[in-house]
Design a protein around this motif. Structure first.
Motif, PDB file in Angstrom:
ATOM      1  N   VAL A  46       3.651  -5.270  -0.050  1.00 20.42           N
ATOM      2  CA  VAL A  46       2.538  -5.054  -0.781  1.00 20.42           C
ATOM      3  C   VAL A  46       2.524  -4.500  -2.029  1.00 20.42           C
ATOM      4  O   VAL A  46       3.323  -3.497  -2.418  1.00 20.42           O
ATOM      5  CB  VAL A  46       1.673  -3.914   0.187  1.00 20.42           C
ATOM      6  N   ASN A  53       0.481  -4.042  -6.191  1.00 19.67           N
ATOM      7  CA  ASN A  53      -0.865  -4.496  -6.757  1.00 19.67           C
ATOM      8  C   ASN A  53      -0.708  -4.304  -8.372  1.00 19.67           C
ATOM      9  O   ASN A  53       0.351  -3.903  -8.913  1.00 19.67           O
ATOM     10  CB  ASN A  53      -1.755  -3.431  -6.372  1.00 19.67           C
ATOM     11  N   ILE A  89      -5.327  -1.112  -2.733  1.00 20.17           N
ATOM     12  CA  ILE A  89      -4.276  -1.140  -2.030  1.00 20.17           C
ATOM     13  C   ILE A  89      -4.037  -0.543  -0.539  1.00 20.17           C
ATOM     14  O   ILE A  89      -3.412  -1.062   0.290  1.00 20.17           O
ATOM     15  CB  ILE A  89      -3.059  -0.713  -2.733  1.00 20.17           C
ATOM     16  N   VAL A 123       5.612  -0.777   0.664  1.00 17.32           N
ATOM     17  CA  VAL A 123       4.728  -0.818  -0.644  1.00 17.32           C
ATOM     18  C   VAL A 123       5.799  -0.760  -1.911  1.00 17.32           C
ATOM     19  O   VAL A 123       6.414   0.566  -1.934  1.00 17.32           O
ATOM     20  CB  VAL A 123       3.771   0.039  -0.716  1.00 17.32           C
ATOM     21  N   ALA A 138       4.885  -0.325  -5.842  1.00 18.50           N
ATOM     22  CA  ALA A 138       3.324  -0.475  -6.599  1.00 18.50           C
ATOM     23  C   ALA A 138       3.657   0.347  -7.887  1.00 18.50           C
ATOM     24  O   ALA A 138       4.401   1.148  -7.940  1.00 18.50           O
ATOM     25  CB  ALA A 138       2.164  -0.168  -5.997  1.00 18.50           C
ATOM     26  N   SER A 143      -0.591  -9.056  -2.841  1.00 22.05           N
ATOM     27  CA  SER A 143      -0.845  -8.293  -4.030  1.00 22.05           C
ATOM     28  C   SER A 143      -2.444  -7.801  -3.931  1.00 22.05           C
ATOM     29  O   SER A 143      -3.002  -8.852  -3.927  1.00 22.05           O
ATOM     30  CB  SER A 143      -0.411  -8.894  -5.234  1.00 22.05           C
ATOM     31  N   ASN A 187      -7.531  -6.222  -5.791  1.00 17.98           N
ATOM     32  CA  ASN A 187      -7.812  -5.708  -7.111  1.00 17.98           C
ATOM     33  C   ASN A 187      -9.208  -5.183  -7.128  1.00 17.98           C
ATOM     34  O   ASN A 187     -10.064  -5.965  -6.784  1.00 17.98           O
ATOM     35  CB  ASN A 187      -7.342  -6.873  -7.849  1.00 17.98           C
ATOM     36  N   THR A 192      -2.262  -8.476 -10.841  1.00 16.05           N
ATOM     37  CA  THR A 192      -2.301  -8.884  -9.478  1.00 16.05           C
ATOM     38  C   THR A 192      -1.700  -9.934  -9.072  1.00 16.05           C
ATOM     39  O   THR A 192      -0.864 -10.384  -8.379  1.00 16.05           O
ATOM     40  CB  THR A 192      -3.712  -8.889  -9.163  1.00 16.05           C
TER      41      THR A 192
END
Length: 261
Positions: free
Chosen positions: A10, A12, A21, A36, A38, A98, A101, A115
């Motif tokens: 995952v 973002n 997210i 994750v 990010a 992703s 958003n 994204t």
């Protein structure tokens, strides 16, 4: 990181603490083991930028229970690259998602989107990938109406895979709509008509603030813009091969005279 469940990356561009997210993490936990990676802060509009010439930081954080999480000092694409090369240490995730958003990534916006660029990078790495976006820029946007669709679309990709070099661009209307379902669409033709607001800083020096309006140039009823305007979730199959294949025959008909001098 040894599990029999699907391994889901995952990422973002709004930053690791963004509400969008969190929703994506929660929905992916129903489908597999979530990791994750990010950005440590907002990276909207970064497109497919990568960090070169300065170091990248990758720090493990604990924000949500039972989720392995890392914040990265770089761009969304940096996050995917670091995830694949350092976090997963050679094991390829079964899915890269992703978002979600805060703001649409339909039409031409796909080119500027951090994204979608993160999802594109996942596809480049051979990972089935999806970018999710909502038509609401506010920090406290309501994502609840997106949840069942997010899980359903991701489950279908896990089950069926995606053709090589392709990914999905998924956009949701805001919560003022009673969602009508999913429409498979093409990307609408449109562009941003930019304006630059010129101002003076406290030292009397000029600076510019980018503004502008989206100009729709495509009224087709099979586009993502049309679907969203009528309360549908738009799903656009997307690719990163930017070759204009239909132009190749025309270029082959040209005579390229090479000067001798």
């Amino acid at each position: 990181m040894i599990t029999d469940r699907p391994l889901i990356l995952v990422v973002n561009d709004d930053g690791i603490t963004a509400p969008g997210i969190k929703v994506l993490i929660e929905e992916m936990q129903h489908l597999g083991e979530v990791v994750v990676v990010a950005p440590d802060g907002p990276q909207s509009g970064m497109g497919h930028a990568i960090t070169i010439g300065k170091p990248l930081r990758l720090d493990k954080v604990e924000l949500y229970p039972d989720v392995e999480m890392y914040k990265c000092s770089g761009t969304p694409v940096d996050c995917v690259k670091l995830a694949v090369n350092r976090v997963f240490k050679g094991r390829k995730p079964d899915l890269c998602v992703s978002g979600i958003n805060h703001g649409l990534n339909n039409s031409i916006n796909v080119l500027y989107s951090g994204t979608m660029s993160a999802a594109v990078e996942g596809a480049i790495e051979g990972i089935p990938s999806i970018g999710f976006s909502l038509d609401d820029f506010s920090y406290d946007a309501n994502f609840n109406h997106c949840r069942p669709y997010v899980r359903s679309i991701a489950a279908q990709v896990l089950q069926n895979g995606l053709p090589k070099h392709s990914l999905l661009n998924v956009n949701f209307p805001n919560d003022s709509f009673d969602l009508q379902g999913i429409k498979i669409c093409r990307q609408a033709g449109g562009r941003w008509v930019e304006e630059f607001d010129e101002r003076l800083d406290p030292h009397g020096r000029d600076y510019f603030w980018l503004t502008g309006k989206f100009q729709l140039e495509d009224r087709g009823e099979d586009t993502d813009v049309h679907a969203l305007q009528h309360g549908y979730v738009s799903v656009v199959p997307t690719q990163f091969d930017m070759t204009a294949h239909h132009v190749i025959p025309e270029l082959n008909s040209w005579s390229f005279d090479i000067p001798n001098d």
